[in-house]
Design a protein around this motif. Structure first.
Motif, PDB file in Angstrom:
ATOM      1  N   GLN A   8      46.109  37.994  24.829  1.00  0.00           N
ATOM      2  CA  GLN A   8      44.866  38.761  24.787  1.00  0.00           C
ATOM      3  C   GLN A   8      45.050  40.269  24.796  1.00  0.00           C
ATOM      4  OE1 GLN A   8      43.872  36.943  28.815  1.00  0.00           O
ATOM      5  NE2 GLN A   8      42.556  38.725  28.963  1.00  0.00           N
ATOM      6  N   LEU A  31      35.473  52.997  40.046  1.00  0.00           N
ATOM      7  CA  LEU A  31      36.871  52.553  40.069  1.00  0.00           C
ATOM      8  C   LEU A  31      37.569  52.967  41.354  1.00  0.00           C
ATOM      9  CD1 LEU A  31      38.041  53.443  36.433  1.00  0.00           C
ATOM     10  CD2 LEU A  31      37.066  51.300  37.290  1.00  0.00           C
ATOM     11  N   LEU A  35      40.147  53.209  46.503  1.00  0.00           N
ATOM     12  CA  LEU A  35      41.394  53.942  46.284  1.00  0.00           C
ATOM     13  C   LEU A  35      41.376  55.232  47.099  1.00  0.00           C
ATOM     14  CD1 LEU A  35      41.809  53.443  42.409  1.00  0.00           C
ATOM     15  CD2 LEU A  35      42.583  52.000  44.299  1.00  0.00           C
ATOM     16  N   TYR A 102      47.021  48.644  39.589  1.00  0.00           N
ATOM     17  CA  TYR A 102      46.269  48.322  38.366  1.00  0.00           C
ATOM     18  C   TYR A 102      44.864  48.889  38.489  1.00  0.00           C
ATOM     19  CZ  TYR A 102      46.010  44.752  41.917  1.00  0.00           C
ATOM     20  OH  TYR A 102      45.941  44.130  43.130  1.00  0.00           O
ATOM     21  N   VAL A 103      44.357  49.397  37.395  1.00  0.00           N
ATOM     22  CA  VAL A 103      42.974  49.896  37.333  1.00  0.00           C
ATOM     23  C   VAL A 103      42.421  49.488  35.972  1.00  0.00           C
ATOM     24  CG1 VAL A 103      41.504  51.941  37.242  1.00  0.00           C
ATOM     25  CG2 VAL A 103      43.422  51.876  38.853  1.00  0.00           C
ATOM     26  N   PHE A 104      41.288  48.803  35.986  1.00  0.00           N
ATOM     27  CA  PHE A 104      40.642  48.393  34.730  1.00  0.00           C
ATOM     28  C   PHE A 104      39.216  48.903  34.684  1.00  0.00           C
ATOM     29  CE2 PHE A 104      43.531  45.837  32.247  1.00  0.00           C
ATOM     30  CZ  PHE A 104      44.619  45.850  33.092  1.00  0.00           C
ATOM     31  N   GLN A 108      35.004  45.743  31.900  1.00  0.00           N
ATOM     32  CA  GLN A 108      36.003  44.739  31.519  1.00  0.00           C
ATOM     33  C   GLN A 108      36.309  43.759  32.651  1.00  0.00           C
ATOM     34  OE1 GLN A 108      37.127  44.528  28.472  1.00  0.00           O
ATOM     35  NE2 GLN A 108      36.227  46.439  27.737  1.00  0.00           N
ATOM     36  N   GLY A 110      36.256  40.730  35.264  1.00  0.00           N
ATOM     37  CA  GLY A 110      35.798  39.344  35.147  1.00  0.00           C
ATOM     38  C   GLY A 110      36.211  38.668  33.864  1.00  0.00           C
ATOM     39  N   ARG A 111      37.131  39.258  33.126  1.00  0.00           N
ATOM     40  CA  ARG A 111      37.604  38.651  31.866  1.00  0.00           C
ATOM     41  C   ARG A 111      39.060  38.224  31.938  1.00  0.00           C
ATOM     42  NH1 ARG A 111      34.798  42.505  27.250  1.00  0.00           N
ATOM     43  NH2 ARG A 111      32.756  42.523  28.234  1.00  0.00           N
ATOM     44  N   GLY A 112      39.699  38.469  33.076  1.00  0.00           N
ATOM     45  CA  GLY A 112      41.101  38.086  33.210  1.00  0.00           C
ATOM     46  C   GLY A 112      42.076  39.090  32.634  1.00  0.00           C
ATOM     47  N   HIS A 113      41.591  40.266  32.208  1.00  0.00           N
ATOM     48  CA  HIS A 113      42.513  41.262  31.628  1.00  0.00           C
ATOM     49  C   HIS A 113      43.520  41.771  32.664  1.00  0.00           C
ATOM     50  CE1 HIS A 113      40.390  41.133  27.986  1.00  0.00           C
ATOM     51  NE2 HIS A 113      39.513  42.098  28.186  1.00  0.00           N
ATOM     52  N   HIS A 115      44.576  40.293  35.293  1.00  0.00           N
ATOM     53  CA  HIS A 115      45.523  39.201  35.578  1.00  0.00           C
ATOM     54  C   HIS A 115      46.583  39.114  34.481  1.00  0.00           C
ATOM     55  CE1 HIS A 115      46.912  34.974  35.510  1.00  0.00           C
ATOM     56  NE2 HIS A 115      46.922  35.139  36.821  1.00  0.00           N
ATOM     57  N   THR A 137      49.463  47.212  48.195  1.00  0.00           N
ATOM     58  CA  THR A 137      48.545  47.386  49.319  1.00  0.00           C
ATOM     59  C   THR A 137      47.118  47.361  48.787  1.00  0.00           C
ATOM     60  OG1 THR A 137      48.750  49.783  49.138  1.00  0.00           O
ATOM     61  CG2 THR A 137      50.070  48.706  50.830  1.00  0.00           C
ATOM     62  N   ARG A 144      38.057  41.856  44.890  1.00  0.00           N
ATOM     63  CA  ARG A 144      38.528  41.574  43.523  1.00  0.00           C
ATOM     64  C   ARG A 144      40.047  41.716  43.447  1.00  0.00           C
ATOM     65  NH1 ARG A 144      35.858  40.792  38.980  1.00  0.00           N
ATOM     66  NH2 ARG A 144      33.606  40.783  39.105  1.00  0.00           N
ATOM     67  N   ARG A 147      41.755  38.856  45.327  1.00  0.00           N
ATOM     68  CA  ARG A 147      41.700  37.598  44.552  1.00  0.00           C
ATOM     69  C   ARG A 147      42.707  37.640  43.406  1.00  0.00           C
ATOM     70  NH1 ARG A 147      35.883  37.961  44.753  1.00  0.00           N
ATOM     71  NH2 ARG A 147      35.777  38.388  42.526  1.00  0.00           N
ATOM     72  N   LEU A 148      42.804  38.796  42.771  1.00  0.00           N
ATOM     73  CA  LEU A 148      43.761  38.945  41.671  1.00  0.00           C
ATOM     74  C   LEU A 148      45.182  38.678  42.175  1.00  0.00           C
ATOM     75  CD1 LEU A 148      44.804  39.868  38.898  1.00  0.00           C
ATOM     76  CD2 LEU A 148      44.493  42.224  39.644  1.00  0.00           C
TER      77      LEU A 148
HETATM   78  C1  LIG Z   1      41.116  45.108  40.904  1.00  0.00           C
HETATM   79  C2  LIG Z   1      40.643  44.886  39.474  1.00  0.00           C
HETATM   80  C3  LIG Z   1      41.745  45.260  38.502  1.00  0.00           C
HETATM   81  C4  LIG Z   1      40.316  43.377  39.322  1.00  0.00           C
HETATM   82  O1  LIG Z   1      39.771  43.169  38.026  1.00  0.00           O
HETATM   83  P1  LIG Z   1      39.219  41.713  37.634  1.00  0.00           P
HETATM   84  O2  LIG Z   1      38.679  41.793  36.285  1.00  0.00           O
HETATM   85  O3  LIG Z   1      38.341  41.230  38.737  1.00  0.00           O
HETATM   86  O4  LIG Z   1      40.547  40.831  37.689  1.00  0.00           O
HETATM   87  P2  LIG Z   1      41.066  39.669  36.744  1.00  0.00           P
HETATM   88  O5  LIG Z   1      41.596  40.198  35.485  1.00  0.00           O
HETATM   89  O6  LIG Z   1      42.011  38.851  37.557  1.00  0.00           O
HETATM   90  O7  LIG Z   1      39.795  38.845  36.411  1.00  0.00           O
HETATM   91  C5  LIG Z   1      39.340  37.931  37.343  1.00  0.00           C
HETATM   92  C6  LIG Z   1      38.016  37.403  36.942  1.00  0.00           C
HETATM   93  O8  LIG Z   1      38.020  37.078  35.558  1.00  0.00           O
HETATM   94  C7  LIG Z   1      37.732  35.687  35.400  1.00  0.00           C
HETATM   95  N1  LIG Z   1      38.480  35.233  34.236  1.00  0.00           N
HETATM   96  C8  LIG Z   1      37.944  35.024  33.022  1.00  0.00           C
HETATM   97  N2  LIG Z   1      38.903  34.640  32.186  1.00  0.00           N
HETATM   98  C9  LIG Z   1      40.068  34.633  32.875  1.00  0.00           C
HETATM   99  C10 LIG Z   1      41.408  34.330  32.529  1.00  0.00           C
HETATM  100  N3  LIG Z   1      41.740  33.965  31.298  1.00  0.00           N
HETATM  101  N4  LIG Z   1      42.376  34.466  33.466  1.00  0.00           N
HETATM  102  C11 LIG Z   1      42.068  34.843  34.718  1.00  0.00           C
HETATM  103  N5  LIG Z   1      40.791  35.132  35.106  1.00  0.00           N
HETATM  104  C12 LIG Z   1      39.802  35.032  34.182  1.00  0.00           C
HETATM  105  C13 LIG Z   1      38.112  35.063  36.711  1.00  0.00           C
HETATM  106  O9  LIG Z   1      37.403  33.857  36.941  1.00  0.00           O
HETATM  107  C14 LIG Z   1      37.689  36.129  37.685  1.00  0.00           C
HETATM  108  O10 LIG Z   1      36.303  36.134  37.869  1.00  0.00           O
HETATM  109  P3  LIG Z   1      35.680  36.303  39.351  1.00  0.00           P
HETATM  110  O11 LIG Z   1      36.210  37.589  39.925  1.00  0.00           O
HETATM  111  O12 LIG Z   1      34.227  36.334  39.111  1.00  0.00           O
HETATM  112  O13 LIG Z   1      36.176  35.119  40.118  1.00  0.00           O
HETATM  113  C15 LIG Z   1      39.382  45.709  39.168  1.00  0.00           C
HETATM  114  O14 LIG Z   1      38.369  45.345  40.072  1.00  0.00           O
HETATM  115  C16 LIG Z   1      39.607  47.233  39.250  1.00  0.00           C
HETATM  116  O15 LIG Z   1      40.136  47.858  38.337  1.00  0.00           O
HETATM  117  N6  LIG Z   1      39.169  47.862  40.378  1.00  0.00           N
HETATM  118  C17 LIG Z   1      39.257  49.298  40.536  1.00  0.00           C
HETATM  119  C18 LIG Z   1      40.667  49.767  40.828  1.00  0.00           C
HETATM  120  C19 LIG Z   1      41.257  49.050  42.035  1.00  0.00           C
HETATM  121  O16 LIG Z   1      40.620  48.834  43.052  1.00  0.00           O
HETATM  122  N7  LIG Z   1      42.548  48.702  41.870  1.00  0.00           N
HETATM  123  C20 LIG Z   1      43.274  47.937  42.894  1.00  0.00           C
HETATM  124  C21 LIG Z   1      43.819  48.800  43.936  1.00  0.00           C
HETATM  125  S1  LIG Z   1      44.627  47.796  45.181  1.00  0.00           S
END
Ligand SMILES: CC(C)(COP(=O)(O)OP(=O)(O)OC[C@H]1O[C@@H](n2cnc3c(N)ncnc32)[C@H](O)[C@@H]1OP(=O)(O)O)[C@@H](O)C(=O)NCCC(=O)NCCS
Length: 181
Positions: A8, A31, A35, A102-104, A108, A110-113, A115, A137, A144, A147-148
């Motif tokens: 992807q 975001l 942080l 990681y920062v997304f 975007q 909830g799409r698994g990017h 991960h 940390t 989120r 869980r990731l």
């Molecule tokens: C932390 C962060 C990267 C998580 O992003 P995210 O999109 O929730 O993470 P994922 O890519 O793992 O996606 C998970 C979600 O996508 C869904 N999903 C859809 N398709 C998927 C796939 N093919 N694979 C995995 N998950 C998928 C999962 O079910 C999950 O949904 P849910 O959260 O509702 O259960 C994001 O919240 C972010 O950038 N935050 C700001 C910066 C930050 O805090 N960084 C971390 C510092 S420690």
């Protein structure tokens, strides 16, 4: 540094050429909720930082304080002129151990990017940089991110694993060992 691909995403080694696009992505205050820093203060500031990172990455050397910085910008694969969706990063300060981040972009989530990108980076760190342990940390309320990490096979550090790491009252340390010892 190599470009990494997943079904992807395409992960491009971060360069100064990414600054303009990433500035747009990184302006979003949401975001930074969990942080300890905020959005880049200006485009010039981001360009300067990315130029330093690019110079360091392309040199293949460690910094003067012995760190190796690795950053990749993620785009959705197959989308023509797709804007970046986020970035992943690793800092190797002790051989075999990488701190990851990681920062997304919020639209975007909830799409698994995150991960897919982080998993690709971790596998690359193991095979190309001999990384055996990844650390991260996370603020307690950053569910989120927790869980990731759980989906990526991390566990919360045991008391023994946390020795030598200073955490704030609201931080948790996560660990994933990449090879058995
Ligand atoms: C932390 C962060 C990267 C998580 O992003 P995210 O999109 O929730 O993470 P994922 O890519 O793992 O996606 C998970 C979600 O996508 C869904 N999903 C859809 N398709 C998927 C796939 N093919 N694979 C995995 N998950 C998928 C999962 O079910 C999950 O949904 P849910 O959260 O509702 O259960 C994001 O919240 C972010 O950038 N935050 C700001 C910066 C930050 O805090 N960084 C971390 C510092 S420690």
């Amino acid at each position: 540094m190599q470009t990494l691909t997943t079904p992807q995403l395409v992960l491009e080694p971060l360069s100064v050429a990414h600054a303009d696009e990433m500035f747009e992505l990184l302006r979003e205050p949401a975001l930074y909720r969990y942080l300890d820093y905020g959005p880049p203060p200006s485009l010039d500031h981001l360009r300067y930082n990315y130029a330093m990172v690019e110079a360091h990455e392309s040199s293949g050397e460690t910094t003067s304080f012995g760190e190796r910085w690795l950053n990749w910008v993620a785009r959705v694969a197959g989308e023509l002129r797709a804007p970046p969706v986020g970035y992943v990063q690793a800092t190797i300060s002790v051989p075999g151990i990488a701190w990851i981040g990681y920062v997304f972009a919020q639209p975007q989530w909830g799409r698994g990017h995150a991960h897919a990108a982080t998993l690709a980076m971790i596998e690359h760190l193991a095979t190309h940089y001999a990384v055996q342990r990844c650390l991260a940390t996370v603020e307690v309320e950053n569910h989120r991110s927790s869980r990731l990490l759980a989906r990526l096979g991390f566990h919360e550090a045991t008391a023994e694993e946390a020795i030598g790491h200073t955490l704030t009252a609201t931080e948790r340390l996560f660990v994933r060992d990449l090879i058995s010892t």
